[in-house]
Write an enzyme that holds these catalytic residues in place. Structure first.
Site, PDB file in Angstrom:
ATOM      1  N   GLY A   1      -8.152  -2.118  24.790  1.00 61.05           N
ATOM      2  CA  GLY A   1      -7.948  -3.317  24.672  1.00 61.05           C
ATOM      3  C   GLY A   1      -8.424  -4.022  23.191  1.00 61.05           C
ATOM      4  O   GLY A   1      -9.193  -3.464  22.709  1.00 61.05           O
TER       5      GLY A   1
ATOM      6  N   HIS B   1      -8.743   8.036  22.414  1.00 60.78           N
ATOM      7  CA  HIS B   1      -7.304   7.611  23.229  1.00 60.78           C
ATOM      8  C   HIS B   1      -6.623   8.949  23.208  1.00 60.78           C
ATOM      9  O   HIS B   1      -5.932   9.571  22.408  1.00 60.78           O
ATOM     10  CB  HIS B   1      -6.451   6.703  22.298  1.00 60.78           C
ATOM     11  CG  HIS B   1      -6.954   5.343  22.345  1.00 60.78           C
ATOM     12  ND1 HIS B   1      -6.419   4.387  23.314  1.00 60.78           N
ATOM     13  CD2 HIS B   1      -7.906   4.694  21.597  1.00 60.78           C
ATOM     14  CE1 HIS B   1      -7.169   3.169  22.757  1.00 60.78           C
ATOM     15  NE2 HIS B   1      -7.868   3.469  21.897  1.00 60.78           N
TER      16      HIS B   1
ATOM     17  N   GLU C   1      -3.769   9.233  24.799  1.00 62.32           N
ATOM     18  CA  GLU C   1      -2.381   9.223  25.042  1.00 62.32           C
ATOM     19  C   GLU C   1      -1.374   9.333  23.770  1.00 62.32           C
ATOM     20  O   GLU C   1      -0.387   9.528  23.842  1.00 62.32           O
ATOM     21  CB  GLU C   1      -2.004   7.616  25.819  1.00 62.32           C
ATOM     22  CG  GLU C   1      -2.433   6.850  24.645  1.00 62.32           C
ATOM     23  CD  GLU C   1      -3.836   6.274  25.115  1.00 62.32           C
ATOM     24  OE1 GLU C   1      -4.222   5.013  24.568  1.00 62.32           O
ATOM     25  OE2 GLU C   1      -4.647   7.013  25.636  1.00 62.32           O
TER      26      GLU C   1
END
Length: 507
Positions: free
Chosen positions: A51, A165, A167
């Site tokens: 975020g 990350h 992803e």
């Protein structure tokens, strides 16, 4: 009951990508805002997204971890830092923002999360804070040369956190990390396949719709076509499809699309409303104004046609999952860059119940379901085309002559891509008619005619896009052909802007 991974969104630009990666493992997942979710019996595990906020800020997003019970949990970036902060560890501002490629200098593969993850594997960082001290019951499982805590596990629990990350494709073994968590740690069954989706969805549609009639607006695109075929499989001729020619379609598209739908057995009515759209659009140059006119007239035409069908109770729509996610985003609706291409006013005007059989699917999944339904490749492989069509590719007021010019230019460009084997390498392509005229010479005569811009982008989902490096020789042939064959054009340019900061369409 379908196993499910719950992804809690803390506002990361990568949250949808986490969902896509989990789906690629043939595991069903849902994305919900961190402050609005429900844990159901089929939930096998929870992923906390990154975020843009700092866990150090007052009022930063938080979640009650007690709600998770003993469910396996993976915190990514912000999610990992939140786990540390809420358990008594220390998160501090980094001396410099850690953004971009890094390498894992230590990897403890005894931990299930890091099986088949190698030392020195590349990962992608994107954070301004960093974990400096773990709580007592947290175990360090990986680090980089510059980050003391790259990942951790809570002792006695299947709860993990990582500051990189997994992803994004820049994390080269990120798929292994997600597979380890989703399949091995959570034990989620890998049975989310197009065949199962079609079987379950058709059954649900039969139960939901019974003998009711459904009306659906076809566009010739992938989403509306797949949605129509799913509903057709459930209720047959009780589905009524309407295809409106707004005069802003590609060359011959109205006739070609109607013909292709005939072969699929769909009950389709074509409506030629070109003149009505041109009349309403006359003199309008503002992009938002054009969008609103096109949307309003479409609703009016569609509503009039739908009322000719007796006892319609449902409106079918090709809404897909990214549309649903964005409508319930963490921070509420984002700033309007431009009105959405999809027409959204129909349900309110028509007072119909809405059926959206694709609203759990990403775009690539819609195409795979379409293959299962035996929808032809020339429909499934079509580039996206904006709802307002050439209305937002003519950067001035709309006239039939301008539409004719752009249709011819677009036809040459798209056919050229297909003929030279480039079409499938491009996610979306088209031409823009600019509100610019330039001096040229044709034969011995001076000309003062229109400029067109060609655009071709590569993308996964349209949220980001890069311009395609089409061969110079190809672009040269296209320019030569367009200028020679399209009366009214004497200059062709190629758009080399990426999204962001530019958008795919010019308006």
């Amino acid at each position: 009951m379908q196993d499910k991974i719950l992804i809690l969104d803390f506002g990361s630009q990568y949250t949808q990508l986490i969902g896509r990666r989990v789906r690629e493992l043939n595991v069903y997942c849902e994305i919900h805002p961190f402050n609005h979710f429900e844990i159901t019996p089929e939930t096998k595990g929870i992923i906390l997204s990154g975020g843009p906020c700092s866990v150090l800020d007052d009022g930063s997003p938080d979640v009650d971890f007690r709600k998770f019970g003993d469910l396996p949990t993976l915190g990514i970036c912000y999610g990992a830092q939140l786990l540390v902060k809420n358990n008594g560890g220390t998160v501090a501002k980094s001396d410099h923002r850690e953004y971009g490629r890094a390498n894992l200098s230590e990897v403890d593969t005894h931990y299930e999360l890091l099986k088949e993850v190698e030392v020195e594997t590349q990962v992608w960082m994107s954070h301004a804070d960093t974990i400096t001290e773990l709580p007592e019951n947290f175990e360090l499982i990986t680090k980089t040369e510059t980050i003391p805590v790259g990942g951790f596990k809570i002792t006695g629990k299947e709860t993990y956190g990582i500051q990189f990350h997994p992803e994004v494709t820049h994390t080269t073994q990120g798929k292994n990390v997600l597979r380890n968590f989703v399949v091995h740690i959570c034990g989620a069954k890998q049975d989310w396949t197009p065949d199962i989706f079609v079987e379950d969805t058709v059954k649900k549609l039969k139960d939901q719709l019974g003998n009711d009639k459904v009306v659906l607006g076809l566009s010739g695109g992938v989403d509306s076509s797949v949605a129509a075929m799913l509903i057709h499989q459930a209720i047959g001729k009780n589905l009524y499809c309407i295809f409106v020619d707004n005069g802003l379609l590609r060359k011959n598209e109205f006739e070609d699309v109607l013909k292709s739908y005939e072969g699929l057995g769909l009950n389709v009515k074509g409506v030629d409303a070109k003149d009505r759209f041109y009349k309403e659009l006359k003199g309008e140059t503002d992009p938002e104004g054009k969008r609103k006119i096109i949307g309003r007239v479409f609703i009016e035409v569609f509503d009039e046609e739908a009322h000719k069908i007796e006892n319609v109770k449902w409106l079918g729509q090709g809404t897909i999952y990214p549309d649903v996610i964005e409508s319930v985003s963490v921070n509420g609706p984002s700033v309007t860059i431009k009105s959405h291409h999809n027409v959204g006013g129909l349900p309110e005007k028509m007072k119909l119940k809405v059926v959206e059989p694709l609203n759990t699917l990403f775009k690539d999944e819609v195409r795979r379901v379409g293959k299962t339904l035996n929808i032809p490749d020339f429909i499934l492989g079509r580039h996206p085309f904006p709802g307002p069509g050439f209305g937002i590719r003519i950067l001035s007021d709309i006239t039939p002559e301008k539409v004719r010019i752009l249709q011819e230019v677009d036809h040459i460009f798209i056919n050229g891509l297909k003929t030279e084997g480039l079409y499938d390498e491009v996610w979306q392509a088209g031409a823009m008619l600019l509100p610019v005229q330039s001096v040229g010479v044709m034969g011995d005569e001076r000309t003062y005619e229109n400029v067109v811009a060609l655009r071709a982008v590569a993308s996964l989902d349209g949220m980001t896009a890069d311009w395609v490096h089409l061969p110079y020789e190809f672009l040269g042939r296209m320019s030569n052909k367009i200028i020679n064959q399209v009366k009214g054009v004497n200059r062709v340019v190629y758009d080399i802007s990426s999204k962001p900061p530019a958008t795919i369409e010019w308006e």
